[in-house]
Write a protein that holds these residues in place. Sequence first.
Motif, PDB file in Angstrom:
ATOM      1  N   HIS A 247       0.833  -1.204   0.000  1.00 50.50           N
ATOM      2  CA  HIS A 247       0.000   0.000   0.000  1.00 50.50           C
ATOM      3  C   HIS A 247       0.871   1.259   0.000  1.00 50.50           C
ATOM      4  O   HIS A 247       0.635   2.194  -0.779  1.00 50.50           O
ATOM      5  CB  HIS A 247      -0.931  -0.001   1.212  1.00 50.50           C
ATOM      6  CG  HIS A 247      -1.831   1.193   1.287  1.00 50.50           C
ATOM      7  ND1 HIS A 247      -3.029   1.249   0.613  1.00 50.50           N
ATOM      8  CD2 HIS A 247      -1.690   2.388   1.938  1.00 50.50           C
ATOM      9  CE1 HIS A 247      -3.596   2.429   0.842  1.00 50.50           C
ATOM     10  NE2 HIS A 247      -2.802   3.136   1.648  1.00 50.50           N
TER      11      HIS A 247
ATOM     12  N   SER B 284       1.049 -10.553  -2.061  1.00 52.03           N
ATOM     13  CA  SER B 284       0.350  -9.645  -1.164  1.00 52.03           C
ATOM     14  C   SER B 284       0.768  -8.201  -1.412  1.00 52.03           C
ATOM     15  O   SER B 284      -0.071  -7.288  -1.494  1.00 52.03           O
ATOM     16  CB  SER B 284       0.615 -10.033   0.293  1.00 52.03           C
ATOM     17  OG  SER B 284      -0.062  -9.173   1.180  1.00 52.03           O
TER      18      SER B 284
ATOM     19  N   ILE C 271      -0.673  -7.048  -4.904  1.00 49.35           N
ATOM     20  CA  ILE C 271      -2.128  -6.803  -4.869  1.00 49.35           C
ATOM     21  C   ILE C 271      -2.420  -5.425  -4.274  1.00 49.35           C
ATOM     22  O   ILE C 271      -3.222  -4.649  -4.808  1.00 49.35           O
ATOM     23  CB  ILE C 271      -2.845  -7.906  -4.062  1.00 49.35           C
ATOM     24  CG1 ILE C 271      -2.849  -9.223  -4.843  1.00 49.35           C
ATOM     25  CG2 ILE C 271      -4.269  -7.493  -3.694  1.00 49.35           C
ATOM     26  CD1 ILE C 271      -3.186 -10.435  -3.980  1.00 49.35           C
ATOM     27  N   HIS C 272      -1.748  -5.103  -3.180  1.00 50.11           N
ATOM     28  CA  HIS C 272      -2.064  -3.862  -2.467  1.00 50.11           C
ATOM     29  C   HIS C 272      -1.409  -2.647  -3.111  1.00 50.11           C
ATOM     30  O   HIS C 272      -1.947  -1.533  -2.998  1.00 50.11           O
ATOM     31  CB  HIS C 272      -1.720  -4.022  -0.989  1.00 50.11           C
ATOM     32  CG  HIS C 272      -2.628  -4.981  -0.304  1.00 50.11           C
ATOM     33  ND1 HIS C 272      -2.396  -6.346  -0.304  1.00 50.11           N
ATOM     34  CD2 HIS C 272      -3.816  -4.797   0.338  1.00 50.11           C
ATOM     35  CE1 HIS C 272      -3.391  -6.954   0.334  1.00 50.11           C
ATOM     36  NE2 HIS C 272      -4.260  -6.046   0.726  1.00 50.11           N
TER      37      HIS C 272
ATOM     38  N   ARG D 223      -1.125  -2.459  -6.433  1.00 49.81           N
ATOM     39  CA  ARG D 223      -1.987  -2.268  -7.610  1.00 49.81           C
ATOM     40  C   ARG D 223      -3.333  -1.624  -7.231  1.00 49.81           C
ATOM     41  O   ARG D 223      -3.917  -0.899  -8.020  1.00 49.81           O
ATOM     42  CB  ARG D 223      -2.245  -3.615  -8.291  1.00 49.81           C
ATOM     43  CG  ARG D 223      -1.271  -3.955  -9.406  1.00 49.81           C
ATOM     44  CD  ARG D 223      -1.604  -3.193 -10.685  1.00 49.81           C
ATOM     45  NE  ARG D 223      -0.570  -3.340 -11.699  1.00 49.81           N
ATOM     46  CZ  ARG D 223      -0.635  -4.196 -12.720  1.00 49.81           C
ATOM     47  NH1 ARG D 223      -1.673  -5.006 -12.843  1.00 49.81           N
ATOM     48  NH2 ARG D 223       0.341  -4.237 -13.605  1.00 49.81           N
ATOM     49  N   LYS D 224      -3.812  -1.911  -6.015  1.00 51.55           N
ATOM     50  CA  LYS D 224      -5.097  -1.336  -5.598  1.00 51.55           C
ATOM     51  C   LYS D 224      -5.046   0.186  -5.586  1.00 51.55           C
ATOM     52  O   LYS D 224      -6.043   0.855  -5.893  1.00 51.55           O
ATOM     53  CB  LYS D 224      -5.484  -1.847  -4.199  1.00 51.55           C
ATOM     54  CG  LYS D 224      -6.140  -3.217  -4.203  1.00 51.55           C
ATOM     55  CD  LYS D 224      -6.605  -3.584  -2.806  1.00 51.55           C
ATOM     56  CE  LYS D 224      -7.330  -4.924  -2.811  1.00 51.55           C
ATOM     57  NZ  LYS D 224      -7.829  -5.303  -1.467  1.00 51.55           N
ATOM     58  N   VAL D 225      -3.896   0.726  -5.220  1.00 50.05           N
ATOM     59  CA  VAL D 225      -3.788   2.184  -5.117  1.00 50.05           C
ATOM     60  C   VAL D 225      -3.111   2.795  -6.347  1.00 50.05           C
ATOM     61  O   VAL D 225      -3.151   4.008  -6.536  1.00 50.05           O
ATOM     62  CB  VAL D 225      -3.021   2.611  -3.838  1.00 50.05           C
ATOM     63  CG1 VAL D 225      -3.798   2.197  -2.604  1.00 50.05           C
ATOM     64  CG2 VAL D 225      -1.611   2.034  -3.807  1.00 50.05           C
ATOM     65  N   ASN D 226      -2.495   1.942  -7.166  1.00 49.96           N
ATOM     66  CA  ASN D 226      -1.783   2.428  -8.342  1.00 49.96           C
ATOM     67  C   ASN D 226      -1.838   1.362  -9.433  1.00 49.96           C
ATOM     68  O   ASN D 226      -0.978   0.484  -9.493  1.00 49.96           O
ATOM     69  CB  ASN D 226      -0.341   2.765  -7.981  1.00 49.96           C
ATOM     70  CG  ASN D 226       0.431   3.382  -9.131  1.00 49.96           C
ATOM     71  OD1 ASN D 226      -0.002   3.344 -10.280  1.00 49.96           O
ATOM     72  ND2 ASN D 226       1.588   3.957  -8.822  1.00 49.96           N
ATOM     73  N   PRO D 227      -2.840   1.430 -10.311  1.00 51.82           N
ATOM     74  CA  PRO D 227      -3.020   0.390 -11.343  1.00 51.82           C
ATOM     75  C   PRO D 227      -1.861   0.292 -12.333  1.00 51.82           C
ATOM     76  O   PRO D 227      -1.761  -0.688 -13.069  1.00 51.82           O
ATOM     77  CB  PRO D 227      -4.302   0.832 -12.066  1.00 51.82           C
ATOM     78  CG  PRO D 227      -4.991   1.755 -11.124  1.00 51.82           C
ATOM     79  CD  PRO D 227      -3.909   2.439 -10.348  1.00 51.82           C
TER      80      PRO D 227
ATOM     81  N   TYR E 240     -10.336  -7.553   8.086  1.00 48.64           N
ATOM     82  CA  TYR E 240      -9.826  -7.544   6.716  1.00 48.64           C
ATOM     83  C   TYR E 240      -8.818  -8.663   6.550  1.00 48.64           C
ATOM     84  O   TYR E 240      -8.025  -8.934   7.458  1.00 48.64           O
ATOM     85  CB  TYR E 240      -9.171  -6.193   6.382  1.00 48.64           C
ATOM     86  CG  TYR E 240      -8.568  -6.155   4.996  1.00 48.64           C
ATOM     87  CD1 TYR E 240      -9.376  -6.265   3.858  1.00 48.64           C
ATOM     88  CD2 TYR E 240      -7.194  -6.032   4.811  1.00 48.64           C
ATOM     89  CE1 TYR E 240      -8.823  -6.265   2.588  1.00 48.64           C
ATOM     90  CE2 TYR E 240      -6.634  -6.014   3.541  1.00 48.64           C
ATOM     91  CZ  TYR E 240      -7.450  -6.133   2.429  1.00 48.64           C
ATOM     92  OH  TYR E 240      -6.906  -6.143   1.169  1.00 48.64           O
TER      93      TYR E 240
ATOM     94  N   ILE F  95      -9.707 -11.914  -7.017  1.00 46.26           N
ATOM     95  CA  ILE F  95      -8.296 -12.043  -7.393  1.00 46.26           C
ATOM     96  C   ILE F  95      -8.180 -13.196  -8.387  1.00 46.26           C
ATOM     97  O   ILE F  95      -8.705 -14.290  -8.134  1.00 46.26           O
ATOM     98  CB  ILE F  95      -7.390 -12.336  -6.175  1.00 46.26           C
ATOM     99  CG1 ILE F  95      -7.500 -11.218  -5.122  1.00 46.26           C
ATOM    100  CG2 ILE F  95      -5.931 -12.485  -6.621  1.00 46.26           C
ATOM    101  CD1 ILE F  95      -6.753 -11.528  -3.819  1.00 46.26           C
TER     102      ILE F  95
ATOM    103  N   GLU G  76     -15.478 -12.284  -5.634  1.00 42.41           N
ATOM    104  CA  GLU G  76     -15.713 -11.042  -4.884  1.00 42.41           C
ATOM    105  C   GLU G  76     -16.030 -11.360  -3.414  1.00 42.41           C
ATOM    106  O   GLU G  76     -16.936 -12.137  -3.113  1.00 42.41           O
ATOM    107  CB  GLU G  76     -16.905 -10.299  -5.504  1.00 42.41           C
ATOM    108  CG  GLU G  76     -17.296  -9.024  -4.775  1.00 42.41           C
ATOM    109  CD  GLU G  76     -16.384  -7.864  -5.080  1.00 42.41           C
ATOM    110  OE1 GLU G  76     -16.097  -7.089  -4.147  1.00 42.41           O
ATOM    111  OE2 GLU G  76     -15.950  -7.733  -6.243  1.00 42.41           O
TER     112      GLU G  76
END
Length: 357
Positions: free
Chosen positions: A140, A168, A171-172, A174-178, A314, A321, A332
């Motif tokens: 993140h 891990s 994934i995190h 990419r969630k904030v920066n594709p 969480y 994924i 989902e």
Amino acid sequence: MKLTHLLATAAVALGMATSAFAEDKTKVGFVYVGPVGDGGWTYEHNKGRLAVEAEFGDKVETVFVESVPEGADAERVMTQMALQGADLIFTTSFGYMDPTINVAKKFPDVKFEHATGYKTAENVSVYSARFYEGRAIQGHIAGNMTESNIIGYIGSFPIPEVIRGINSAFIHARKVNPDVEFKIVWAYTWFDPAKEADAAKVLIEQGADVILQHTDSTAPLAAAAAAGNVVGFGQASDMAEFKDGPRVSSIIDDWAPYYIARTKAVMDGTWETMSTWDGIGAGMVGIGEITDKVPANVKAEALAMKAALADGSYHAFTGPINKQDGSAWLAEGETADDGTLAGMNFYVEGIEGEIPQ
């Protein structure tokens, strides 16, 4: 003559009592893959050993051997510890798994604890930490901080523990920066400062402005400091000597409570074989101070994720994924089961390159 005999008898009795007291000590051995001064993985395991001494004082004796290669050497060291009277032996690297099982068969009265493995026996327990929870937080932060959109990752060996961490973090990020891309270099070592530094330099030359590592030395952070404008994270310990430089946070392994509890179980006769896999909630995985280099909103989000991982609201692997080949893995809202995570041998969608065999 009678007085002399009496004194001699008393001396013998005192000697026997002293010997019995010495024998009452619980002897605990530790086998380390790196040096205790590595500043990372082995350093934290050795802090756990020192915590055992502090907790139990003269009721315990601890011994350790550092920088033991995985394989035949490890088996020899474990055997020697058992022969020298160890009641409990902690073997602290994945590659010690089969040697631990082999030696345990020969010494059924000795208790063994193997870190990060999965093979148990009547006298062998396994324990590990959910490092992937810390990797989620690192991902993140990294995804938010990269300007080049290239994040470098130094892997040790392509085992499930390391693959979980890569997935891990990715994934995190990419969630904030594709647009994030991961470049992965395999060092094929847990501790080799020269190799780790070279890996970091290669990644930086390829455009990475954030370096993540699953190796044990501070060399990648030193390489980041030398490069300038590159950030990194402490691995296994805080590596706080770099917090005024590239280090923006860290994953900290805290083994002390586990080592104290398992030593006490041997002492009071309650030790049983078990598998332990704890994370942020149990305190086995800590997150080091997030420095002011990290924007305030990103820091707040990271700390909120830490709290959610800790209380179980969480899970770091929550769908949707897909696997790297595009096939569905988690729907989902679905979360990964421990069995799949423990044996993870695939990248998630978006990571380029193949896992070495």
